[in-house]
Design an enzyme around this catalytic site. Structure first.
Site, PDB file in Angstrom:
ATOM      1  N   ILE A  82       0.848  -1.193   0.000  1.00  0.00           N
ATOM      2  CA  ILE A  82       0.000   0.000   0.000  1.00  0.00           C
ATOM      3  C   ILE A  82       0.882   1.240   0.000  1.00  0.00           C
ATOM      4  O   ILE A  82       1.741   1.400   0.861  1.00  0.00           O
ATOM      5  CB  ILE A  82      -0.921   0.005   1.233  1.00  0.00           C
ATOM      6  CG1 ILE A  82      -1.775  -1.265   1.259  1.00  0.00           C
ATOM      7  CG2 ILE A  82      -1.802   1.253   1.245  1.00  0.00           C
ATOM      8  CD1 ILE A  82      -2.323  -1.595   2.629  1.00  0.00           C
ATOM      9  N   LYS A  83       0.668   2.102  -0.974  1.00  0.00           N
ATOM     10  CA  LYS A  83       1.502   3.301  -1.102  1.00  0.00           C
ATOM     11  C   LYS A  83       0.783   4.500  -0.485  1.00  0.00           C
ATOM     12  O   LYS A  83      -0.352   4.813  -0.865  1.00  0.00           O
ATOM     13  CB  LYS A  83       1.828   3.562  -2.566  1.00  0.00           C
ATOM     14  CG  LYS A  83       2.941   4.596  -2.770  1.00  0.00           C
ATOM     15  CD  LYS A  83       3.045   5.059  -4.211  1.00  0.00           C
ATOM     16  CE  LYS A  83       3.637   4.018  -5.112  1.00  0.00           C
ATOM     17  NZ  LYS A  83       3.935   4.577  -6.469  1.00  0.00           N
TER      18      LYS A  83
END
Length: 217
Positions: A82-83
């Site tokens: 997850i960025k």
């Protein structure tokens, strides 16, 4: 050093993956929009193609929204990273999501102090942007070196993921400095194989071989 490819172009990923040079993929909504397809569909296809981490970016600006979006993105595949952005809200989201055992890539890092906070928040990856620092006459590669020194000195396990890579020289220097990962567009990775002396040497060899009149097959 691991190679991530920075694209949402499935065919480009498949081509590089077949060569064995892709250890992961970084994407963002802008890259996926260029592909003209649904974000979940494209991300799922990339995750099925590549065994390593696939960074999928949240678009919310508050921690609560990032956490909710991150949890949703994580349902796409087990190799989703997850960025989140390196803001205070992004750090809060990183702390929560990493605490749940999820991979988190903290992006838009432009200082060693920011990278230190990300490591403390449990980031799996920190993404310093080399090219964008170079654009404002700062040394992007020096930032990679500074983060590497700090992480090694204090034993942080967060991987240094060099991003905003614009050239083959960036790739080479990142490897020398000790970046754990470099993410680059497909064209930069392909350009690593090119050298004018290789082309010249091959042309000379083929000309000499043609004069012999021999064939291998």
């Amino acid at each position: 050093m691991k190679f991530f490819v920075d694209t949402a172009d499935i065919e480009a990923i498949r081509d590089l993956h077949a060569l064995g040079v892709v250890d992961g993929v970084t994407t963002n909504p802008s890259l996926i929009m260029k592909a003209g397809r649904d974000i979940r569909e494209v991300t799922a296809e990339i995750c099925a193609l590549v065994d390593g981490p696939v960074s999928a970016e949240t678009v919310a600006t508050d921690a609560e929204g990032m956490i909710a979006e991150g949890r949703e993105l994580a349902t796409i595949a087990g190799n989703i990273a997850i960025k989140v952005p390196l803001t205070w809200e992004g750090l809060k989201a990183c702390k929560t999501l990493s605490g749940e055992g999820r991979m988190v890539n903290v992006t838009l890092c432009f200082s060693a102090a920011q990278a230190l906070l990300a490591a403390k928040a449990g980031a799996s990856f920190i993404s310093p942007f080399i090219g964008r620092l170079d654009d404002i006459n700062l040394d992007g590669l020096q930032l990679i070196s500074d983060i590497r020194e700090i992480y090694d000195m204090h034993g942080y396990e967060t991987e240094v993921l060099a991003a905003s890579i614009r050239s083959v020289n960036h790739m080479t220097e990142c490897a020398k400095i000790g970046a754990d990962v470099a993410t680059a567009p497909p064209a930069v990775i392909r350009a690593m194989a090119a050298h004018p002396l290789t082309d010249k040497g091959l042309a000379t060899f083929l000309a000499d071989w043609e004069k012999t009149g021999q064939k291998i097959l």
